[in-house]
Design a protein around this motif. Structure first.
Motif, short mmCIF file in Angstrom:
data_model
loop_
_atom_site.label_atom_id
_atom_site.label_comp_id
_atom_site.label_asym_id
_atom_site.label_seq_id
_atom_site.Cartn_x
_atom_site.Cartn_y
_atom_site.Cartn_z
N ILE A 43 0.89 -1.17 0.00
CA ILE A 43 0.00 0.00 0.00
C ILE A 43 0.92 1.20 0.00
O ILE A 43 1.54 1.54 1.02
N VAL A 44 1.06 1.84 -1.14
CA VAL A 44 2.10 2.85 -1.33
C VAL A 44 1.51 4.25 -1.36
O VAL A 44 0.53 4.52 -2.06
N GLY A 45 2.13 5.13 -0.59
CA GLY A 45 1.72 6.52 -0.58
C GLY A 45 2.90 7.44 -0.80
O GLY A 45 4.06 7.00 -0.84
N ALA A 46 2.60 8.71 -0.96
CA ALA A 46 3.63 9.72 -1.17
C ALA A 46 3.75 10.58 0.08
O ALA A 46 2.75 11.01 0.65
N GLY A 47 4.99 10.84 0.48
CA GLY A 47 5.25 11.74 1.59
C GLY A 47 5.90 13.02 1.10
O GLY A 47 6.28 13.12 -0.07
N THR A 48 6.04 13.98 1.99
CA THR A 48 6.57 15.31 1.65
C THR A 48 5.76 15.93 0.51
O THR A 48 6.31 16.54 -0.41
N ALA A 68 1.71 12.54 -7.57
CA ALA A 68 1.79 11.31 -6.77
C ALA A 68 0.66 10.35 -7.11
O ALA A 68 0.88 9.14 -7.26
N MET A 69 -0.54 10.90 -7.26
CA MET A 69 -1.67 10.04 -7.61
C MET A 69 -1.49 9.43 -8.99
O MET A 69 -1.79 8.25 -9.21
N ILE A 79 -1.58 10.19 0.76
CA ILE A 79 -0.54 11.21 0.78
C ILE A 79 -0.30 11.68 2.21
O ILE A 79 -1.20 11.69 3.04
N VAL A 80 0.96 12.05 2.46
CA VAL A 80 1.38 12.54 3.77
C VAL A 80 2.08 13.88 3.54
O VAL A 80 2.89 14.02 2.62
N SER A 81 1.76 14.84 4.39
CA SER A 81 2.37 16.16 4.27
C SER A 81 2.99 16.55 5.60
O SER A 81 2.48 16.18 6.66
N PRO A 82 4.10 17.31 5.58
CA PRO A 82 4.70 17.73 6.85
C PRO A 82 3.87 18.77 7.58
O PRO A 82 4.08 19.02 8.77
N GLY A 83 2.92 19.39 6.87
CA GLY A 83 2.07 20.40 7.49
C GLY A 83 0.65 20.30 6.99
O GLY A 83 0.27 19.36 6.28
N LEU A 84 -0.16 21.29 7.36
CA LEU A 84 -1.57 21.29 7.01
C LEU A 84 -1.94 22.62 6.35
O LEU A 84 -1.80 23.68 6.97
#
Length: 200
Positions: free
Chosen positions: A56-61, A71-72, A79-84
């Motif tokens: 199950i692969v996602g993208a970070g940063t 990424a999609m 997806i993962v982000s360092p902030g919001l």
């Protein structure tokens, strides 16, 4: 966040390493993989890892809506982000992709709640005050769940996972920089699963 106790945070320089790393982690019991968008190879790595059975692969940063779309297109499932940011959160919701934004303060969490979010990455976990800081933050936000990431090591994994608000942690120790040793990666994954008290 409930599929595995640890989400490996992967910064992969060479796309040729993608499949052996993903196979080693999945066979070691850690199928959820975060590929950071910090290298020129990152999107190719996501595509190659997404082809590994069970991964199950996602993208970070992920910093922008453009990052999200790229990424999609490469095959990222989350997806993962360092902030919001509101723009990124709304774009993720519109595209119906799982989104884990980074938070470090009560204000961050409240902005997330306003957007309908209640699952967050606590980042940078150790630099932001560690376990005591997250305990204090989680107390008034009992509906929220967290994935602490940043500076977490194998020897503190169980301590973090013992927090009721923590579903999993993000960790870069599973695949350190340098030449890839797939057997060593699989062993570290197995050790993480064991330390977390979960079977493969």
């Amino acid at each position: 966040m409930r599929r595995a106790p640890v989400i490996p945070v992967l910064t992969v320089e060479d796309a040729a390493d993608a499949r052996p790393v993903a196979e080693a982690l999945v066979s070691g019991g850690l199928p959820v993989l975060e590929v950071t968008l910090r290298t020129a190879a990152a999107l190719d790595v996501i595509a190659r890892m997404a082809a590994v059975e069970g991964a199950i692969v996602g993208a970070g940063t992920v910093l922008t809506v453009r990052d999200l779309d790229a990424a999609m297109e490469a095959g990222a499932q989350f997806i993962v982000s360092p902030g919001l940011t509101e723009s990124l959160a709304k774009a993720a919701m519109a595209r119906e992709i799982a989104f884990l934004p980074g938070v470090a303060t009560a204000g961050d969490i409240m902005r997330g709640l306003d957007l309908g979010l209640d699952h967050f990455k606590f980042f940078p976990a150790e630099a932001a005050g560690g376990i005591r800081a997250l305990q204090a933050l989680a107390a008034p936000f009992r509906q929220c769940r967290f994935c602490p990431t940043g500076g977490i090591t194998a020897d503190r994994l169980a301590e973090w996972l013992a927090l009721p608000s923590v579903l999993c942690v993000g960790g870069s120790w599973l695949v350190p920089s340098g030449p890839v040793d797939a057997d060593a990666v699989r062993l570290r994954a197995l050790q993480a699963v064991t330390a977390a008290g979960r079977g493969v």
